[in-house]
Structure formats: C-alpha cells, structure tokens
Scaffold this motif. Structure first.
Motif, PDB file in Angstrom:
ATOM      1  N   TYR A   1       8.027   0.101  -0.248  1.00 54.13           N
ATOM      2  CA  TYR A   1       6.641   0.316  -0.652  1.00 54.13           C
ATOM      3  C   TYR A   1       6.544   1.406  -1.719  1.00 54.13           C
ATOM      4  O   TYR A   1       7.356   2.340  -1.744  1.00 54.13           O
ATOM      5  N   PRO A   2       5.532   1.330  -2.573  1.00 54.61           N
ATOM      6  CA  PRO A   2       5.305   2.422  -3.527  1.00 54.61           C
ATOM      7  C   PRO A   2       5.023   3.731  -2.775  1.00 54.61           C
ATOM      8  O   PRO A   2       4.383   3.727  -1.723  1.00 54.61           O
ATOM      9  N   ALA A   3       5.528   4.834  -3.294  1.00 50.71           N
ATOM     10  CA  ALA A   3       5.284   6.140  -2.675  1.00 50.71           C
ATOM     11  C   ALA A   3       3.788   6.431  -2.667  1.00 50.71           C
ATOM     12  O   ALA A   3       3.049   6.025  -3.569  1.00 50.71           O
ATOM     13  N   TYR A   4       3.341   7.117  -1.630  1.00 46.74           N
ATOM     14  CA  TYR A   4       1.932   7.510  -1.551  1.00 46.74           C
ATOM     15  C   TYR A   4       1.852   8.974  -1.141  1.00 46.74           C
ATOM     16  O   TYR A   4       2.842   9.585  -0.716  1.00 46.74           O
ATOM     17  N   ASN A   5       0.670   9.541  -1.254  1.00 41.75           N
ATOM     18  CA  ASN A   5       0.441  10.940  -0.919  1.00 41.75           C
ATOM     19  C   ASN A   5      -0.465  11.042   0.303  1.00 41.75           C
ATOM     20  O   ASN A   5      -1.357  10.215   0.506  1.00 41.75           O
TER      21      ASN A   5
ATOM     22  N   GLY B   1       5.635 -10.734  -1.168  1.00 49.38           N
ATOM     23  CA  GLY B   1       5.431  -9.292  -1.051  1.00 49.38           C
ATOM     24  C   GLY B   1       5.341  -8.602  -2.386  1.00 49.38           C
ATOM     25  O   GLY B   1       4.618  -7.622  -2.546  1.00 49.38           O
ATOM     26  N   ALA B   2       6.083  -9.100  -3.387  1.00 48.17           N
ATOM     27  CA  ALA B   2       6.102  -8.473  -4.709  1.00 48.17           C
ATOM     28  C   ALA B   2       4.898  -8.864  -5.555  1.00 48.17           C
ATOM     29  O   ALA B   2       4.652  -8.246  -6.588  1.00 48.17           O
ATOM     30  N   ASN B   3       4.150  -9.876  -5.127  1.00 51.03           N
ATOM     31  CA  ASN B   3       2.984 -10.332  -5.886  1.00 51.03           C
ATOM     32  C   ASN B   3       1.772  -9.484  -5.516  1.00 51.03           C
ATOM     33  O   ASN B   3       1.344  -9.477  -4.360  1.00 51.03           O
ATOM     34  N   PRO B   4       1.170  -8.756  -6.481  1.00 47.72           N
ATOM     35  CA  PRO B   4       0.036  -7.875  -6.160  1.00 47.72           C
ATOM     36  C   PRO B   4      -1.183  -8.622  -5.641  1.00 47.72           C
ATOM     37  O   PRO B   4      -2.071  -8.014  -5.036  1.00 47.72           O
TER      38      PRO B   4
ATOM     39  N   PRO C   1      -3.756  23.059   3.682  1.00 49.89           N
ATOM     40  CA  PRO C   1      -3.322  21.679   3.913  1.00 49.89           C
ATOM     41  C   PRO C   1      -1.855  21.531   3.509  1.00 49.89           C
ATOM     42  O   PRO C   1      -1.332  22.315   2.710  1.00 49.89           O
ATOM     43  N   THR C   2      -1.204  20.530   4.055  1.00 47.57           N
ATOM     44  CA  THR C   2       0.136  20.169   3.602  1.00 47.57           C
ATOM     45  C   THR C   2       0.010  18.948   2.703  1.00 47.57           C
ATOM     46  O   THR C   2      -0.608  17.954   3.080  1.00 47.57           O
ATOM     47  N   TRP C   3       0.573  19.060   1.519  1.00 44.70           N
ATOM     48  CA  TRP C   3       0.516  17.968   0.557  1.00 44.70           C
ATOM     49  C   TRP C   3       1.855  17.226   0.606  1.00 44.70           C
ATOM     50  O   TRP C   3       2.880  17.729   0.146  1.00 44.70           O
ATOM     51  N   TYR C   4       1.818  16.033   1.180  1.00 39.78           N
ATOM     52  CA  TYR C   4       3.029  15.232   1.357  1.00 39.78           C
ATOM     53  C   TYR C   4       3.140  14.144   0.280  1.00 39.78           C
ATOM     54  O   TYR C   4       2.134  13.592  -0.167  1.00 39.78           O
ATOM     55  N   ARG C   5       4.366  13.820  -0.051  1.00 35.12           N
ATOM     56  CA  ARG C   5       4.695  12.605  -0.787  1.00 35.12           C
ATOM     57  C   ARG C   5       5.616  11.803   0.114  1.00 35.12           C
ATOM     58  O   ARG C   5       6.681  12.292   0.528  1.00 35.12           O
ATOM     59  N   ILE C   6       5.221  10.564   0.431  1.00 36.82           N
ATOM     60  CA  ILE C   6       5.900   9.791   1.461  1.00 36.82           C
ATOM     61  C   ILE C   6       6.359   8.450   0.908  1.00 36.82           C
ATOM     62  O   ILE C   6       5.629   7.787   0.159  1.00 36.82           O
ATOM     63  N   GLU C   7       7.560   8.063   1.285  1.00 38.99           N
ATOM     64  CA  GLU C   7       8.117   6.769   0.915  1.00 38.99           C
ATOM     65  C   GLU C   7       8.466   6.006   2.191  1.00 38.99           C
ATOM     66  O   GLU C   7       8.934   6.605   3.172  1.00 38.99           O
ATOM     67  N   GLU C   8       8.261   4.691   2.154  1.00 38.80           N
ATOM     68  CA  GLU C   8       8.510   3.874   3.336  1.00 38.80           C
ATOM     69  C   GLU C   8       9.247   2.590   2.976  1.00 38.80           C
ATOM     70  O   GLU C   8       9.052   2.033   1.892  1.00 38.80           O
TER      71      GLU C   8
ATOM     72  N   MET D   1      13.939  -5.106  -5.251  1.00 41.63           N
ATOM     73  CA  MET D   1      12.579  -5.507  -4.981  1.00 41.63           C
ATOM     74  C   MET D   1      11.665  -4.312  -4.754  1.00 41.63           C
ATOM     75  O   MET D   1      11.998  -3.368  -4.067  1.00 41.63           O
ATOM     76  N   ILE D   2      10.477  -4.330  -5.355  1.00 39.84           N
ATOM     77  CA  ILE D   2       9.427  -3.365  -5.063  1.00 39.84           C
ATOM     78  C   ILE D   2       8.270  -4.134  -4.442  1.00 39.84           C
ATOM     79  O   ILE D   2       7.751  -5.080  -5.015  1.00 39.84           O
ATOM     80  N   GLN D   3       7.873  -3.715  -3.248  1.00 40.37           N
ATOM     81  CA  GLN D   3       6.835  -4.442  -2.532  1.00 40.37           C
ATOM     82  C   GLN D   3       5.475  -3.784  -2.740  1.00 40.37           C
ATOM     83  O   GLN D   3       5.369  -2.572  -2.891  1.00 40.37           O
ATOM     84  N   PHE D   4       4.441  -4.601  -2.718  1.00 41.12           N
ATOM     85  CA  PHE D   4       3.084  -4.095  -2.765  1.00 41.12           C
ATOM     86  C   PHE D   4       2.374  -4.513  -1.479  1.00 41.12           C
ATOM     87  O   PHE D   4       1.547  -5.400  -1.447  1.00 41.12           O
ATOM     88  N   GLY D   5       2.774  -3.888  -0.390  1.00 39.22           N
ATOM     89  CA  GLY D   5       2.156  -4.144   0.891  1.00 39.22           C
ATOM     90  C   GLY D   5       1.771  -2.822   1.507  1.00 39.22           C
ATOM     91  O   GLY D   5       2.101  -1.772   1.001  1.00 39.22           O
TER      92      GLY D   5
END
Length: 511
Positions: free
Chosen positions: A356-360, A181-184, A324-331, A13-17
C-alpha cells in the motif's frame, strides 16, 4: 514460467487499496510504557518525582533530579491471558514472552559557578517499549450469520460489473487479482469480491448468461441456515518503541525544566485465520477458509516539555506536555481463501503481496499534572493525572476520500480520556516496598468497543549504595469487543476479557 511471472508481480506491484481504520488509529495512539521495575511498581505515577530513567519518559525534567549520573536496564516477562466469548463458544489462551523493555542513561553536570542560579544540567538517552503487540486468541462458536455477507455487502454498496472479475485471455488468476488491486478505479474492495467469486462463495445472478459482463447483482452459494460453525484465530507480534534524547536543567534549588526529543518506530505483524462450515443440504459451499496477513512498519517523531517544582522540600508538583506523534506508516498484506467449491487455482493468490502507499497518522497530544510528597528518608506517595483527546487522531492526507471517512468515524466514536495513577514507596533502610494503582478511561465514547482499564502493582527494591536491584509484578485488565472484519455486512464480534501481567527486573548504577 508462472513462478517467474509471479515473482515479478510481487516485487513490482503497488496497490491502491485500504485497510486502515479506527482500530489502527487507537492501536498506535495508546501508550503503556513498560519501563523500570520501580516505575512500574508505582503504576507509572512518577511525573513529579524524577530520579528514574522511565520517569524521564513521563516528565523530561526528571533527569535533573538525579544527584549522580545513572544507567539502568530492565527485562520483563510479559503474560497475556485472554478469555474469549463468541456466541455460544468460550475459549482461553495465554501467551508469554521475555523481553528487554527499557535501557537508558542520564549524565549529570554540576555548574561550578557558585553565583549562577543554574545549578546543574543533565543529558540522557533512553529506549522504552511503549506497547507490546504480541498476542494470540481463538474465537469459536455458532453464528446465524455467514462470511458470504462480507463479500455481498461490497457488491451492494458498489456496482461491480461481472466482467471485472473474469480472467482476460492469457491472464492467470493471480495476475487478475494483482491488476484489480493496482487499478485506482477498483482497488482493495473489488479484490475482496474477486476472492469471493473465485472461491465459489458468490456468483452473479445471471451466471448462465456468460456474455453478460455488465451484470452487477450477486447471490450467495451458501444457503441460508440457522447456524454456521465458525472459528477465528488471531495472532500478532511486534512492538511500538521510543528512543529519546533528553535535556534538562535545575534552576535554583526548587525548579527543574526538561525536554525530550523522541523517535518512534512501529513493527507490527498480524495473521487472522477464519474457518466456517455448515451442513445445509442445499448449500453449494459447506466449508470456507479465509486468511489475512498484515505487516506494518512505521516511524515517527514527538517531543515533550516538562517541569518539576519543589514547593517545599517534601511537596513536589509536575507538569508535562506530550506533543502529538507524527507517524509515517507503510503496510503490506496478503490473502488466502479456499472452499469446497473454489477454483483449484485460487491458492496462487496467497503468493501476491499488496503493497500500500505510505500514509501519515497523527496521534493526539497529552497533558499530565503530577503531585508527590516525600517523607524524607522514609518513603513517598505520588499521583499523576493525564488527559488526552483521542478524537484528535487523524489519518493523512485528509484529502483522500477513505481517510476523510475514517477521520469522521474517529471524531464520532472516540473521545477525551483521563488516566489516574497513584503510587507509594516505604523505605526500610536499604529495602523499599512499593505499590500502585492506575485507572485509564476508554478512548471510545461507547465502552462497548473497549472498556476502562484497571491495573495494580507491587514491588521491592534494594539499594547497595551506588547499585540497586528492583523487582515488580503488575497486572492490568480490560474488556473489548473485537469485530472480525471492518465490514458492515459481516459484523460478527468476539468479546475479549484481557489480562496483562508483567514481572519486571531492573538493575541500576550510579556512575
């Protein structure tokens, strides 16, 4: 068959929350380098001094101050003490852990060309723990606001047809939670309403009309009351660490330059458990349990540029720029909910993991100016001033509506913060006596959310020639108001008076 289907959902499952907010931005932007015992004894006021592995993490020019190659390793006992007030309730908690918080080495190479103005070069590699996230506390008290507002406020801000919350033919309750959760078009917020409904906390207004799937108005099954007994347990573990490669050089007898290339890594786990009860005779729901588990993994990159100038043999000036610190974060997250009126199948939802999709995240840069005066072999005094604009923290992609909203909140609530550090050292032959003080302004415009930080430190060191041992005690205090949930409908907060104490021991060797 149900267990097999459940495992498939968890794996695929990939969630979009969304759970990211301003508290995450501040958490990953603040730094509190733990470092060597000598560094901590001077409260980190090392920008113009150098000659210490953790000083190199502040000003990369500091490795060229070493006369010989050097290696150090530091361990610490970290103690966090929280006094928590929640309405009429007061609680105290303490957490202690033992840690390896610093290690590193610098290798010094002298230029054998007597005609060159470049006197020496240094290369170093080090690890420093930037932040320790191990913490726990309990808030307990009596409030006049119930958790039902958490779920109802979402339905008031977003039209959620009742049909979305109902199970489809052949669908299990955990399948429905995962599919929402998977429904955008739905995502995390509708998942929360789904939890509230199946836990029996809220119902559609026209519940008797079971064919009315378009109903969007909801009511609470928790009767209005003057008091709700509430408990909230917070438990987190993890760290923010930094691995650095350092390059520096000495030009003439007075000028030092350096650069650090930093690799950052985040490992953060948080569990919160909420309990609520009431004795209202008209309430269908008298007991609620709500658990949220969050796991965060991140990596990032930053660099530092620094210089130290010996204005005289005694007076030194330092200047450092932290990018700055440029992060890539996954949750990942999971949730559990229950009540005395809940559907008996609700417990299966706790086995679903929201990925959740990774974000920066871009944390703000920082400038540090430093002064130090060295009294020959008798001691020294040092002062650092740093400036960082926390409103420059950004979630990305900024085109995402949720991140755009959070960036606007960051811009409105965060501000430029200064940090002042002063430290001194008295040398009595091989024995050194040290002390320091630091003051950090709150990153928030309104100190209601988080107060300024005050800290002090004392330490001892003993040099055996090419071998040294150092021991330091330091303590810092800061208050904060912690919102239990980032939801405008349920804004209950706990007031936390936090004291962090550390006992740090370092051994160092000249090679």
């Amino acid at each position: 068959m149900k267990k097999i289907a459940l495992l498939t959902l968890v794996m695929g499952m990939i969630q979009f929350g969304f759970s990211q907010d301003i508290t995450d931005a501040v958490r990953y932007s603040e730094d509190n380098i733990q470092g060597t015992a000598r560094f901590r004894a001077l409260s980190g006021a090392f920008g113009a001094l150098g000659g210490d592995m953790s000083a190199v993490s502040i000003n990369p020019a500091g490795s060229s101050i070493f006369n010989d190659s050097h290696i150090s390793i530091s361990t610490a006992i970290n103690i966090k003490n929280n006094d928590v007030q929640y309405y009429n309730g007061f609680n105290n908690s303490k957490k202690t852990n033992f840690d390896l918080n610093q290690t590193g080495a610098a290798f010094v190479f002298y230029n054998r060309n007597p005609d060159s103005k470049w006197k020496k070069f240094a290369f170093g590699a080090s690890y420093d723990k930037v932040e320790d996230y191990d913490n726990n506390w309990l808030a307990r008290g009596t409030s006049n606001s119930s958790i039902d507002n958490y779920f109802l406020s979402i339905t008031q801000n977003q039209a959620i047809p009742f049909g979305v919350l109902k199970l489809q033919p052949g669908e299990y309750i955990e399948d429905a939670y995962a599919n929402i959760g998977a429904n955008p078009n739905y995502g995390y917020s509708v998942q929360q309403v789904f939890l509230g409904y199946w836990a029996g906390i809220i119902d559609p207004v026209n519940l008797d009309d079971l064919t009315n799937d378009e109903e969007t108005n909801y009511l609470s099954n928790i009767a209005p009351a003057d008091s709700f007994n509430q408990s909230y347990i917070y438990n987190s573990t993890g760290y923010n660490g930094k691995f650095s490669l350092n390059f520096s050089s000495q030009f003439t007898d007075r000028i030092y330059f350096g650069i650090n290339l930093n690799s950052h890594f985040i490992n953060y786990d948080k569990i919160t458990q909420y309990y609520e009860s009431n004795s209202h005779p008209d309430a269908l729901v008298n007991n609620v349990y709500f658990e949220n588990i969050l796991s965060t993994y991140g990596s990032g990159f930053s660099f530092q540029l620094g210089s130290i100038v010996k204005v005289t043999q005694s007076l030194r000036v330092g200047l450092t720029y932290n990018s700055p610190t440029w992060y890539r974060i996954e949750e990942e997250s999971s949730q559990n909910i229950d009540s005395n009126y809940a559907d008996p199948e609700i417990g299966y939802i706790g086995d679903i993991i929201n990925v959740y999709p990774a974000y920066n995240l871009k944390s703000p840069g920082k400038f540090t100016g430093s002064l130090a005066y060295v009294f020959g072999k008798y001691g020294l005094i040092s002062f650092d001033y740093s400036l960082r604009d926390y409103s420059n923290t950004k979630f990305k992609p900024s085109s995402d509506p949720h991140f755009s909203e959070q960036n606007s909140i960051i811009n409105n609530l965060l501000t430029t913060a200064s940090t002042y550090k002063i430290g001194g050292e008295l040398r009595l032959n091989q024995l050194s006596i040290r002390g320091g003080y630091r003051f950090e302004e709150s990153p928030y415009k309104d100190s209601f959310y988080q107060s300024d930080l005050n800290g002090y430190s004392v330490g001892l060191g003993y040099s055996f020639g090419n071998f040294n041992m150092d021991l330091t005690f330091d303590q810092a205090q800061r208050d904060s108001n912690y919102r239990l949930y980032s939801n405008p409908g349920f804004s209950n907060s706990a007031f936390i008076d936090n004291k962090q104490s550390n006992i740090t021991f370092t051994v160092g060797f000249n090679l």
